[in-house]
Design an enzyme around this catalytic site. Structure first.
Site, PDB file in Angstrom:
ATOM      1  CD  GLU A  38      -6.308 -22.162  13.981  1.00  0.00           C
ATOM      2  OE1 GLU A  38      -5.776 -21.488  13.081  1.00  0.00           O
ATOM      3  OE2 GLU A  38      -7.073 -21.669  14.809  1.00  0.00           O
ATOM      4  CD  GLU A  77      -4.324 -17.667  15.416  1.00  0.00           C
ATOM      5  OE1 GLU A  77      -4.614 -16.604  14.824  1.00  0.00           O
ATOM      6  OE2 GLU A  77      -3.721 -18.603  14.866  1.00  0.00           O
TER       7      GLU A  77
HETATM    8  C1  GAL Z   1      -5.673 -18.548  12.252  1.00  0.00           C
HETATM    9  C2  GAL Z   1      -6.981 -18.434  12.999  1.00  0.00           C
HETATM   10  C3  GAL Z   1      -8.074 -19.220  12.316  1.00  0.00           C
HETATM   11  C4  GAL Z   1      -8.071 -18.906  10.856  1.00  0.00           C
HETATM   12  C5  GAL Z   1      -6.709 -19.198  10.282  1.00  0.00           C
HETATM   13  C6  GAL Z   1      -6.613 -18.949   8.812  1.00  0.00           C
HETATM   14  O1  GAL Z   1      -4.785 -17.558  12.587  1.00  0.00           O
HETATM   15  O2  GAL Z   1      -6.854 -18.887  14.325  1.00  0.00           O
HETATM   16  O3  GAL Z   1      -9.320 -18.908  12.907  1.00  0.00           O
HETATM   17  O4  GAL Z   1      -8.391 -17.571  10.660  1.00  0.00           O
HETATM   18  O5  GAL Z   1      -5.769 -18.379  10.900  1.00  0.00           O
HETATM   19  O6  GAL Z   1      -5.305 -19.194   8.343  1.00  0.00           O
END
Ligand code: GAL
Length: 674
Positions: A311, A153
């Site tokens: 994710e 990110e």
């Molecule tokens: C994302 C991040 C992850 C984790 C996740 C939690 O933005 O890439 O590492 O922190 O959020 O929701």
């Protein structure tokens, strides 16, 4: 477009971020056993492991990493290997505090947290390149490392840095863009307040002042910051390639409806696969629609390739105000929504819920409670369903004849500096169009203004504040050749330099629309404007007069009584509509009139609760039907549901909360526009 390496998985990817370093090795063995039980076929490894791999400056501990890579590999689980630059080690910040980013007040951040570095700092770049190179050299040829994940990110913690190194890099960036300082003065209109620059060295990052800043400077600094983050991606990618990596390399983008941290449309050519992270907001009662919008927008960044949701969450998300779990079935619907819109897999943050650390209350595939839990059973069920969908791997989202234009740079321009209304979330205009057009079965594509508009019957330009001359020309050309365009309020107000296009709003489209807007008319809280059809506008309208357009609706009452609110003009073989303000009540009817005028034919059996989306390939087509509602439905469909095995002969019974993926009958597909 030159891709070093094609992303073409054999089956849909299923897995998530895996942090074995948080657990003793006895847990690793349980992990891989559970991964196999659920059908996990890939995990993202190493995202936050730098401090445990490079334990001190140039002192390395690879043993544990070798062991986990071997273990996963022996179990047939692929690895998406991350460069761990999202989280620099503490020793690096102790040795080189100068790499920490500086905020707009000129205050340097401190060690800890993550993304605590300035992408323009040469010392940072040296360390980042080295860790990427070492990983590439050591694991680049490993057969189980099937893809690479640069950092995490980018910009999600260091979007803009105002340090001296950033200022120097910003000056170089400006010199490349403008060549001569006079061109900067002209683009930014520095005659205002007499802020004339003598040379590039006069320019600094837009550090805070109590009074307002120059919006064009702010916008260019956002563009520079986006390029600096892309520079970080390129630096790490090149280090991996130099070390011999030949598999696909990407990074996880944060596509956001309200404006992303970077101009992702300009990043796409660098990514071997477009990958995003997406989190639904528990407090949003129609969060599945926001997900669909983001998924469509992701697909629109490059419709020629499948993408990947890198994710999303199985359930609760610790950074939200109320960390509510997803409802039973919601995770499965969310995952399949992403796949419906063209993701070749469903990956999560994260595999096993952490016991310690900043994210200890974040959900995971394996919850704190372990495998005797609803959460785990749903994960296994999702894995089972994904395995039934392998045949659609590599297929693409079906192109729509409707395009909604959305642009990060335009959103930044709107947020940079003082505007006619400050609390108005301009991006919601696009969301509103998307929701209604989706529910009507038109399956709109959300695309950047630079995308190919040919063949689109309807082009929606909702609150696209900044438009370039090239976009204006492209829109005019397709309208002349027969498309219908709708120009929403606040569209086409400024040019690429964020300079007002004077002579009447919306300057970019005034001639095509045959209207002149003399004033923007923001409304006060709670104020509504009534239109002749009974529809209502809130937040903003405009004082318009027509020069060549037909008036479709006028304002009733108030200062704008009798003046045009909605207009239409025949342009060549097409038509150009204009809506002067934000329509609340009556919006759906307006959409129906415009889609009728554009001659759109419903393509998908969607409704308010049923999301219908199609993927297509040379081998067939698949109709995803997702019932987000609480009542069972019967949906028109023809083919076989890959999940239940049931056949659909014109109608398909879809229980509340359920999902079907219908492989459509070939004879149907042949007659359907693709
Ligand atoms: C994302 C991040 C992850 C984790 C996740 C939690 O933005 O890439 O590492 O922190 O959020 O929701």
């Amino acid at each position: 477009m030159s891709h070093h390496s094609r992303f073409s998985p054999r089956s849909l990817l299923f897995g998530g971020d895996y942090s074995p370093e948080q657990w003793p090795e006895s847990v690793w063995r349980e992990d891989v056993a559970l991964m196999r039980e659920a059908g996990v076929n890939i995990v993202t490894l190493g995202v936050f492991s730098w401090g445990l791999l490079e334990v001190d400056d140039d002192r390395w501990d690879w043993d544990w990493f070798d062991r986990i890579i071997d273990l996963l590999s022996n179990e047939g689980i692929s690895i998406d290997l991350a460069t761990p630059t999202a989280s620099p080690p503490i020793w690096l910040h102790r040795e080189h505090p100068e790499i920490l980013p500086v905020d707009r007040r000129g205050i340097r951040y401190h060690q800890g947290g993550r993304l605590q570095w300035c992408p323009s700092h040469p010392v940072w770049q040296r360390y980042a390149r080295r860790i990427a190179e070492r990983l590439g050299e050591r694991y680049g040829a490993h057969p189980s490392v099937t893809m690479w994940h640069v950092s995490n990110e980018l910009g999600g913690g260091n979007r803009r840095c105002y340090c001296a190194a950033s200022t120097s890099a910003f000056r170089v960036w400006l010199e490349n863009r403008y060549e001569h300082i006079d061109a900067v003065n002209s683009a930014w209109g520095t005659a205002f307040w007499g802020h004339r620059y003598r040379r590039f060295d006069d320019v600094t990052a837009p550090l805070d002042s109590e009074s307002a800043q120059n919006p064009s400077l702010l916008l260019d600094f956002d563009r520079f910051s986006s390029d600096a983050l892309l520079g970080q991606f390129r630096l790490e990618r090149d280090a991996l390639r130099d070390a011999g990596v030949t598999t696909p390399i990407t990074t996880n983008l944060m596509v956001s409806p309200s404006g992303s941290v970077a101009d992702y449309a300009s990043w796409i050519d660098d990514l071997d696969v477009v990958a995003i992270d997406h989190y639904t907001i528990a407090e949003d009662p129609r969060r599945e629609r926001e997900l669909a919008f983001v998924a469509s927008r992701t697909r629109g960044l490059d419709p020629s390739r499948p993408w990947l949701v890198m994710e999303h969450s199985t359930s609760a998300v610790n950074w939200q105000r109320r960390n509510a779990p997803k409802s039973p079935g919601e995770m499965i619907r969310n995952s399949l929504q992403h796949i419906a819109h063209g993701s070749d897999g469903a990956l999560f943050f994260q595999w096993r819920a952490s016991a310690s650390g900043a994210e200890q209350f974040h959900s995971a595939m394996v919850p704190h409670a372990g495998s005797d839990s609803r959460q785990w059973r749903e994960v296994v069920e999702l894995g089972r369903r994904l395995a039934q969908l392998d045949e659609l791997t590599g297929s693409l989202g079906e192109r729509s004849e409707v395009a909604i234009l959305v642009d990060d740079v335009s959103l930044w321009a709107w947020h940079a500096g003082q505007k006619p209304l400050h609390d108005h979330p301009i991006h919601e205009d696009a969301r509103q169009w998307f929701d209604v057009l989706s529910a009507r079965g038109f399956g709109p594509d959300v695309v950047p203004p630079t995308s190919d508009l040919t063949g689109r019957s309807l082009i929606v330009v909702p609150s696209l504040y900044l438009v370039t001359d090239a976009t204006v020309a492209a829109i005019e050309a397709v309208v002349r050749s027969g498309s219908t365009v709708v120009i929403g309020p606040l569209s086409g107000i400024v040019d690429a330099d964020s300079r007002i296009r004077v002579g009447g709003y919306p300057g970019a489209f005034r001639d095509m629309l045959g209207v002149v807007g003399e004033e923007l008319v923001p409304l006060l809280d709670g104020e509504q404007l009534l239109l002749s059809s009974g529809a209502q506008m809130a937040d903003i309208s405009a004082r318009l007069r027509t020069t060549a357009a037909d008036v479709v609706e006028v304002h009733r009452g108030g200062d704008l009584d009798g003046l045009p609110a909605i207009t239409r003009r025949a342009v060549g073989a097409g038509a150009a509509w204009h809506i002067s303000g934000l329509v609340g009540a009556g919006f759906d009817d307006l959409v129906d009139r415009i889609t009728g005028d554009a001659g759109l034919v419903r393509r998908l059996p969607s409704s308010d609760d049923i999301e219908a989306v199609r993927r297509v390939s040379a081998d067939g087509s698949w109709l995803f039907l997702i019932n987000h509602g609480t009542t069972d439905a019967v949906v028109p469909a023809d083919g076989t549901d890959l999940i239940s095995g049931e056949s659909a002969d014109g109608r398909f019974a879809l229980p509340a909360g359920d999902v079907a993926v219908i492989r459509e009958r070939v004879e149907k597909r042949a007659t359907r526009p693709v």
